[in-house]
Write a protein that holds these residues in place. Structure first.
Motif, short mmCIF file in Angstrom:
data_model
loop_
_atom_site.label_atom_id
_atom_site.label_comp_id
_atom_site.label_asym_id
_atom_site.label_seq_id
_atom_site.Cartn_x
_atom_site.Cartn_y
_atom_site.Cartn_z
N GLY A 109 76.64 -40.13 -11.26
CA GLY A 109 75.49 -40.18 -12.08
C GLY A 109 74.85 -39.18 -12.21
O GLY A 109 75.26 -37.92 -11.54
N THR A 110 73.66 -39.18 -12.61
CA THR A 110 72.61 -37.94 -12.63
C THR A 110 71.68 -37.74 -11.52
O THR A 110 71.02 -39.05 -11.41
N LEU A 116 69.40 -42.10 -8.74
CA LEU A 116 70.55 -41.79 -9.87
C LEU A 116 70.21 -42.46 -10.97
O LEU A 116 69.63 -43.64 -11.06
N GLU A 117 70.74 -41.90 -12.06
CA GLU A 117 70.62 -42.41 -13.34
C GLU A 117 71.86 -42.43 -14.33
O GLU A 117 72.82 -41.77 -14.02
N ILE A 169 76.36 -35.72 -10.36
CA ILE A 169 77.04 -35.52 -9.25
C ILE A 169 77.97 -36.86 -8.85
O ILE A 169 77.90 -37.96 -9.29
N HIS A 170 79.16 -36.98 -8.11
CA HIS A 170 79.84 -37.57 -7.74
C HIS A 170 79.82 -38.01 -6.27
O HIS A 170 79.93 -37.10 -5.33
N GLY A 194 78.21 -31.81 -9.63
CA GLY A 194 78.94 -31.57 -10.86
C GLY A 194 80.41 -32.27 -11.23
O GLY A 194 81.06 -32.10 -12.04
N GLY A 195 80.30 -33.25 -10.06
CA GLY A 195 81.60 -34.06 -10.23
C GLY A 195 81.74 -34.86 -11.46
O GLY A 195 80.82 -35.90 -11.73
N GLU A 196 83.02 -35.18 -11.98
CA GLU A 196 83.08 -36.32 -13.12
C GLU A 196 83.57 -37.63 -12.60
O GLU A 196 83.79 -38.79 -13.35
#
Lengths: 79, 89
Positions: free
Chosen positions: B34-35, B47-48, B22-23, B81-83
């Motif tokens: 992060g995840t 977040l991870e 996620i962004h 799903g953002g990078e």
């Protein structure tokens, strides 16, 4: 649904670990987490203060008021 | 006419994102990727494998390992799903 507890669980897990606390103003504090509460008020031990990457040392106990906290990160020092 | 669209609540969308990248865009020109491990009613987020991006010093990145608790107070936008800002083509 069970994810709703994750921030509180995270807070219980990280007590006693070395953490990085970043404030809204960009200042960084690294130390051992002594305790914290649901407002993100934090007590740290052996704290070091970093501003723009520069170190301003502080030893002993540090208290941070939670409204200033941007995030709390654990650190495995793999860097 | 268009078929009725099932309603999706904002927090449901975030919940679907748990386990994926996620962004997160903050109020102060900072971005975090992060995840997502979880969140609460205030949208504080755990977040991870997190990377932190700041816009001003030419896209400086600080990568943190392990987990972070991000204060929901400063979050402006979430992109599942953002990078992150480095993914623009």
């Amino acid at each position: 649904m069970s994810a709703r507890q994750t921030p509180n669980e995270f807070l219980k897990q990280i007590i006693g670990r070395p953490v990085v606390v970043k404030l809204n103003n960009g200042v960084d504090y690294r130390g051992v987490l002594a305790c914290l509460d649901g407002y993100m008020n934090i007590a740290l031990e052996q704290t070091e203060e970093y501003s723009n990457g520069q170190l301003k040392n502080k030893y002993g106990d540090a208290f941070i008021r939670g409204n200033n906290v941007l995030f709390i990160s654990t650190q495995k020092r793999r860097n | 006419m268009a078929a009725p669209v099932p309603t999706l609540l904002p927090l449901e969308l975030v919940d679907k994102c748990i386990g994926s990248r996620i962004h997160i865009i903050m109020k102060n020109d900072k971005e975090i990727v992060g995840t997502l491990l979880g969140f609460d009613d205030f949208v504080n987020m755990v977040l991870e494998d997190v990377s932190e991006f700041e816009s001003t010093p030419e896209g400086r990145r600080v990568t943190k390992l392990d987990q972070i608790l991000l204060n929901g107070n400063n979050i402006t936008m979430l992109v599942p799903g953002g990078e992150g800002p480095e993914a623009h083509s």
